[in-house]
Scaffold this active site. Sequence first.
Site, PDB file in Angstrom:
ATOM      1  N   TYR A 173       0.829  -1.191   0.000  1.00 11.70           N
ATOM      2  CA  TYR A 173       0.000   0.000   0.000  1.00 11.70           C
ATOM      3  C   TYR A 173       0.872   1.253   0.000  1.00 11.70           C
ATOM      4  CZ  TYR A 173      -4.098  -2.790   1.291  1.00 11.70           C
ATOM      5  OH  TYR A 173      -5.119  -3.703   1.305  1.00 11.70           O
ATOM      6  N   TYR A 184      -0.187 -10.144   0.317  1.00 19.56           N
ATOM      7  CA  TYR A 184       0.914  -9.649   1.148  1.00 19.56           C
ATOM      8  C   TYR A 184       0.900 -10.338   2.514  1.00 19.56           C
ATOM      9  CZ  TYR A 184      -2.811  -6.568   2.926  1.00 19.56           C
ATOM     10  OH  TYR A 184      -3.983  -6.070   3.448  1.00 19.56           O
ATOM     11  N   ARG A 191      -2.558 -12.220   3.384  1.00 16.12           N
ATOM     12  CA  ARG A 191      -3.869 -11.772   2.932  1.00 16.12           C
ATOM     13  C   ARG A 191      -4.047 -12.129   1.469  1.00 16.12           C
ATOM     14  NH1 ARG A 191      -7.312  -8.346   4.520  1.00 16.12           N
ATOM     15  NH2 ARG A 191      -8.507 -10.146   3.876  1.00 16.12           N
ATOM     16  N   HIS A 238      -6.984  -8.504  -2.673  1.00 21.47           N
ATOM     17  CA  HIS A 238      -8.308  -7.937  -2.415  1.00 21.47           C
ATOM     18  C   HIS A 238      -8.316  -6.445  -2.694  1.00 21.47           C
ATOM     19  CE1 HIS A 238      -6.096  -7.365   1.383  1.00 21.47           C
ATOM     20  NE2 HIS A 238      -6.861  -6.287   1.566  1.00 21.47           N
ATOM     21  N   HIS A 275     -10.489  -3.033  -1.326  1.00 20.19           N
ATOM     22  CA  HIS A 275     -11.454  -2.467  -0.382  1.00 20.19           C
ATOM     23  C   HIS A 275     -12.451  -1.596  -1.142  1.00 20.19           C
ATOM     24  CE1 HIS A 275      -8.927  -3.546   3.145  1.00 20.19           C
ATOM     25  NE2 HIS A 275      -7.935  -3.346   2.291  1.00 20.19           N
TER      26      HIS A 275
END
Length: 248
Positions: free
Chosen positions: A117, A156, A166, A169, A171
């Site tokens: 991110y 990640y 995870r 995905h 959000h």
Amino acid sequence: MPHNDDTRFVPRDRNWHPPAHAPGYKTSVARSPRQALVSLVAPTRSELAGPDFTRLRLGPHDNDLLLNFREDPALAGTAGLPIGERILLFGRVVDQFGKPVPQTLVEMWQANAGGRYRHKKDRYLAPLDPNFGGVGRCLSDADGWYRFRTIKPGPYPWPNDVNSWRPAHIHVSVMGPSISTRLITQMYFEGDPLIPLCPIVNTLRDPEAVATMTGRLDMARSRSMDCLAYRFDLVVRGAVQTYFENQG
């Protein structure tokens, strides 16, 4: 989300939602409430009023993550484009009766193709992409449709246990008629082998809840020699509601 006709309200099944205290998802232990929740019977005017998004001025590339972090969107060809698999994310925002929710703000944010991110606290060793910001927004149209162009995020690691990862995905947030009705979920990609291994996913008791958060490959909407498309509909209330993580 509120509906003008309260007689058609379908209460959600709270057994469908995960428990607030789920030891397998370790951060839930510290942040789960220790006392019974307080129910607010009558929301106040400030909770029900606005904002009105019909006059929101969006930029030309707000829903195009291939271009909205590019220093010069007018660059030709692939110069300055983010690295990764190009995809389209689209779907409809509807209520439990299939009625569209028009002119509502849909926002999304995600990791880059390497699984990192653009956030100062993200210390994963994957590199940042200088041409990818990882955020976008749009308004649903009169029929409830929304659309984003982006790249497929990477999985990640995260420190839930020795080797937790995870799944890939995105959000997604849908605002509704007021701040108090904002709903947030995650879209996973069908067929990802990490989905059943994820401690967060495994807090859900019902596989159907996980299915509501799974984007489906849509080859009819995919673009030849360009990008694949994933459809992710958002059902904002009722018995067939999408699972939203802030509605436990």
